[in-house]
Design a protein around this motif. Structure first.
Motif, mmCIF file in Angstrom:
data_model
loop_
_atom_site.group_PDB
_atom_site.id
_atom_site.type_symbol
_atom_site.label_atom_id
_atom_site.label_comp_id
_atom_site.label_asym_id
_atom_site.label_seq_id
_atom_site.Cartn_x
_atom_site.Cartn_y
_atom_site.Cartn_z
ATOM 1 N N GLU A 37 0.817 -1.213 0.000
ATOM 2 C CA GLU A 37 0.000 0.000 0.000
ATOM 3 C C GLU A 37 0.853 1.266 0.000
ATOM 4 O O GLU A 37 0.314 2.373 0.013
ATOM 5 N N ARG A 38 2.158 1.133 -0.026
ATOM 6 C CA ARG A 38 3.057 2.289 -0.067
ATOM 7 C C ARG A 38 4.252 1.969 -0.977
ATOM 8 O O ARG A 38 5.404 2.068 -0.588
ATOM 9 N N ARG A 39 3.929 1.594 -2.210
ATOM 10 C CA ARG A 39 4.959 1.142 -3.145
ATOM 11 C C ARG A 39 5.950 2.239 -3.515
ATOM 12 O O ARG A 39 7.064 1.943 -3.982
ATOM 13 N N GLU A 40 5.566 3.503 -3.341
ATOM 14 C CA GLU A 40 6.505 4.572 -3.669
ATOM 15 C C GLU A 40 7.747 4.531 -2.784
ATOM 16 O O GLU A 40 8.763 5.162 -3.097
ATOM 17 N N GLU A 41 7.693 3.777 -1.687
ATOM 18 C CA GLU A 41 8.867 3.635 -0.822
ATOM 19 C C GLU A 41 9.889 2.642 -1.370
ATOM 20 O O GLU A 41 11.046 2.635 -0.932
ATOM 21 N N ILE A 42 9.473 1.784 -2.291
ATOM 22 C CA ILE A 42 10.350 0.694 -2.712
ATOM 23 C C ILE A 42 11.672 1.195 -3.291
ATOM 24 O O ILE A 42 12.742 0.667 -2.939
ATOM 25 N N PRO A 43 11.695 2.212 -4.180
ATOM 26 C CA PRO A 43 13.006 2.669 -4.687
ATOM 27 C C PRO A 43 13.945 3.120 -3.585
ATOM 28 O O PRO A 43 15.142 2.795 -3.601
ATOM 29 N N LEU A 44 13.438 3.865 -2.610
ATOM 30 C CA LEU A 44 14.284 4.320 -1.499
ATOM 31 C C LEU A 44 14.772 3.146 -0.663
ATOM 32 O O LEU A 44 15.946 3.083 -0.279
ATOM 33 N N LEU A 45 13.879 2.208 -0.379
ATOM 34 C CA LEU A 45 14.276 1.039 0.407
ATOM 35 C C LEU A 45 15.316 0.208 -0.335
ATOM 36 O O LEU A 45 16.305 -0.258 0.263
ATOM 37 N N VAL A 46 15.108 0.010 -1.630
ATOM 38 C CA VAL A 46 16.067 -0.759 -2.422
ATOM 39 C C VAL A 46 17.433 -0.079 -2.398
ATOM 40 O O VAL A 46 18.467 -0.725 -2.192
ATOM 41 N N ALA A 47 17.447 1.228 -2.593
ATOM 42 C CA ALA A 47 18.717 1.958 -2.585
ATOM 43 C C ALA A 47 19.400 1.849 -1.230
ATOM 44 O O ALA A 47 20.622 1.662 -1.145
ATOM 45 N N THR A 48 18.613 1.958 -0.161
ATOM 46 C CA THR A 48 19.168 1.868 1.188
ATOM 47 C C THR A 48 19.769 0.496 1.449
ATOM 48 O O THR A 48 20.905 0.369 1.922
ATOM 49 N N PHE A 49 19.007 -0.555 1.136
ATOM 50 C CA PHE A 49 19.494 -1.915 1.387
ATOM 51 C C PHE A 49 20.678 -2.250 0.475
ATOM 52 O O PHE A 49 21.630 -2.918 0.897
ATOM 53 N N ARG A 69 10.654 -6.650 5.384
ATOM 54 C CA ARG A 69 11.612 -7.704 5.736
ATOM 55 C C ARG A 69 11.882 -8.608 4.533
ATOM 56 O O ARG A 69 13.019 -9.006 4.277
ATOM 57 N N GLU A 70 10.837 -8.933 3.780
ATOM 58 C CA GLU A 70 11.026 -9.763 2.593
ATOM 59 C C GLU A 70 11.847 -9.033 1.539
ATOM 60 O O GLU A 70 12.731 -9.621 0.901
ATOM 61 N N LEU A 71 11.570 -7.744 1.352
ATOM 62 C CA LEU A 71 12.342 -6.954 0.392
ATOM 63 C C LEU A 71 13.809 -6.881 0.805
ATOM 64 O O LEU A 71 14.713 -7.030 -0.030
ATOM 65 N N GLU A 72 14.056 -6.663 2.086
ATOM 66 C CA GLU A 72 15.437 -6.597 2.583
ATOM 67 C C GLU A 72 16.185 -7.898 2.303
ATOM 68 O O GLU A 72 17.334 -7.885 1.831
ATOM 69 N N ASN A 73 15.553 -9.020 2.562
ATOM 70 C CA ASN A 73 16.196 -10.310 2.309
ATOM 71 C C ASN A 73 16.425 -10.545 0.818
ATOM 72 O O ASN A 73 17.433 -11.142 0.415
ATOM 73 N N ALA A 74 15.485 -10.077 -0.014
ATOM 74 C CA ALA A 74 15.646 -10.234 -1.461
ATOM 75 C C ALA A 74 16.867 -9.461 -1.953
ATOM 76 O O ALA A 74 17.650 -9.960 -2.774
ATOM 77 N N ILE A 75 17.039 -8.226 -1.483
ATOM 78 C CA ILE A 75 18.191 -7.424 -1.896
ATOM 79 C C ILE A 75 19.485 -8.041 -1.374
ATOM 80 O O ILE A 75 20.510 -8.062 -2.070
ATOM 81 N N ARG A 76 19.466 -8.576 -0.158
ATOM 82 C CA ARG A 76 20.664 -9.221 0.383
ATOM 83 C C ARG A 76 21.091 -10.397 -0.524
ATOM 84 O O ARG A 76 22.281 -10.555 -0.822
ATOM 85 N N ARG A 77 20.116 -11.204 -0.941
ATOM 86 C CA ARG A 77 20.433 -12.336 -1.809
ATOM 87 C C ARG A 77 21.009 -11.868 -3.140
ATOM 88 O O ARG A 77 21.938 -12.470 -3.691
ATOM 89 N N MET A 78 20.444 -10.784 -3.683
ATOM 90 C CA MET A 78 20.947 -10.277 -4.962
ATOM 91 C C MET A 78 22.387 -9.785 -4.840
ATOM 92 O O MET A 78 23.154 -9.852 -5.808
ATOM 93 N N VAL A 79 22.746 -9.272 -3.679
ATOM 94 C CA VAL A 79 24.107 -8.768 -3.482
ATOM 95 C C VAL A 79 25.098 -9.917 -3.296
ATOM 96 O O VAL A 79 26.182 -9.917 -3.886
ATOM 97 N N VAL A 80 24.736 -10.910 -2.493
ATOM 98 C CA VAL A 80 25.708 -11.958 -2.160
ATOM 99 C C VAL A 80 25.809 -13.042 -3.234
ATOM 100 O O VAL A 80 26.845 -13.709 -3.330
ATOM 101 N N LEU A 81 24.755 -13.210 -4.046
ATOM 102 C CA LEU A 81 24.776 -14.246 -5.076
ATOM 103 C C LEU A 81 25.088 -13.625 -6.437
ATOM 104 O O LEU A 81 24.498 -12.604 -6.812
ATOM 105 N N THR A 82 25.968 -14.267 -7.178
ATOM 106 C CA THR A 82 26.336 -13.757 -8.498
ATOM 107 C C THR A 82 25.117 -13.684 -9.412
ATOM 108 O O THR A 82 24.941 -12.722 -10.169
ATOM 109 N N GLU A 83 24.278 -14.710 -9.353
ATOM 110 C CA GLU A 83 23.075 -14.739 -10.186
ATOM 111 C C GLU A 83 21.832 -14.408 -9.368
ATOM 112 O O GLU A 83 20.754 -14.970 -9.590
#
Length: 367
Positions: A222-234, A266-280
């Protein structure tokens, strides 16, 4: 082409808009009040994550209004939405900020040990109690005690907590002497307390004692406009933590914006963590979207159009949308009195007229 995330620019834009939105929230929630930003009100400045959407800025305004009080606060919302963030922001904005912030997860401690954990025990109070142990309420003296998952508190302990909230006096398990503490209580839950009361699982008197001020944190969908900021932060955090230089493709950002995020931030944070640590990591995330969840196939969705814009432009669009909404709210509040609107928004009359034109807004009588 792959696009990096300009975190500093996004945060700057979000902070710029937050000041206007805070004024709007204060003005629209208090008809007739002139001092919408009185000097006595505490400002919440320590976290940009309270600036990313109108809903979170409204929560920030509530925090600013109650920070200088000791009112008990009940924070509600789904798991992973950021209830801890709100609790810590409230503590940091209060006069108790120099004191301890003590979090107790009521769901993570066995019921038979929870009373001792909260209120402490005396030596010999039970088998294994080889020494006196202060409870978390004592550790939170002059600060804040945060009772997470309050709905999981056993009924017998709910009664004791109710009495503690009345005069902040209690006895340790196995003790006789009364102990006084000076602490603010914040509680949080992701459960429906009204249904719990109807089933006899939660005391009604404790509910009203806790629910002096209620803050509802909406889900991320319900607040998707936060996603770019959260993604950048994580992304910035995990790149620094793991020594990476990960950048995300525009297609990945588009998927992140469209994902339902049932696990919220929390799910978004974990998704970004996986993208950073995994090559693919990005490919793994895209593949996971096609896998069934809970034994059911994912709902069919329209093909995602090719994305050519990066996070910067998406952030600009989010900022423009938030600005337009703020203008609409304050103009409707003052019945399109432009001079009054410019005063509330603290911009010049000419700037207000330009913003109205840019957003394509017209008075109700001209529609």
């Amino acid at each position: 082409m792959r696009v990096g995330f300009p975190e500093s620019e996004i945060i700057s834009r979000m902070r710029t808009l937050s000041s206007m939105r805070t004024i709007v929230e204060a003005a629209t929630s208090r008809p007739g009040r002139e001092d919408v930003l009185a000097p006595s009100r505490t400002r919440v400045e320590h976290t940009p994550r309270l600036d990313g959407s109108p809903q979170m800025r409204a929560i920030r305004t509530v925090i600013e209004n109650i920070a200088d009080t000791d009112a008990t606060v009940l924070i509600r919302g789904e798991s992973g939405v950021g209830k801890d963030l709100v609790a810590r922001a409230l503590h940091a904005a209060s006069a108790r900020r120099a004191g301890p912030f003590v979090k107790v997860n009521c769901a993570a401690i066995p019921g038979e040990l929870l009373e001792s954990e909260l209120f402490g025990h005396e030596k010999g109070a039970f088998t294994g109690a080889h020494r006196r142990k202060p409870g978390q309420f004592e550790y939170a003296n002059s600060g804040t005690v945060y009772l997470d998952e309050i709905a999981e508190l056993p009924l017998a302990l709910q009664a004791k907590l109710l009495h503690v909230l009345q005069d902040f006096r209690f006895t340790r398990v196995g003790g006789n002497g009364a102990i006084e503490v000076d602490a603010r209580v914040i509680a949080a839950t992701n459960r429906d307390l009204e249904q719990a009361m109807a089933r006899g699982e939660f005391r009604e008197d404790l509910y009203y004692r806790l629910n002096v001020v209620e803050i509802h944190v909406p889900p991320l969908r319900e607040r998707r406009e936060e996603i770019p900021l959260l993604v950048a932060t994580f992304l910035a955090r995990f790149n620094a933590q793991y020594g990476r230089h990960k950048e995300l493709a525009p297609e990945t950002l588009a998927r992140l914006m469209e994902h339902p995020w049932s696990g919220n931030v929390r799910e978004l944070e974990n998704a970004i963590r996986r993208m950073v640590v995994l090559t693919e990591g990005e490919q793994a995330f895209a593949a996971s979207l096609a896998r069934p969840r809970n034994g059911q196939a994912p709902a069919a969705a329209a093909p995602t159009p090719a994305v050519t814009e990066g996070l910067r432009e998406i952030a600009r669009r989010a900022a423009r949308a938030a600005e337009r909404q703020a203008l609409v709210e304050v103009l409707d509040r003052v019945h399109w009195n432009r001079a009054e609107a410019s005063r509330i928004l603290k911009v010049s009359y000419k700037t207000l007229l330009n913003k109205i034109a840019e957003c394509g807004l017209t008075p109700p009588s001209h529609r």
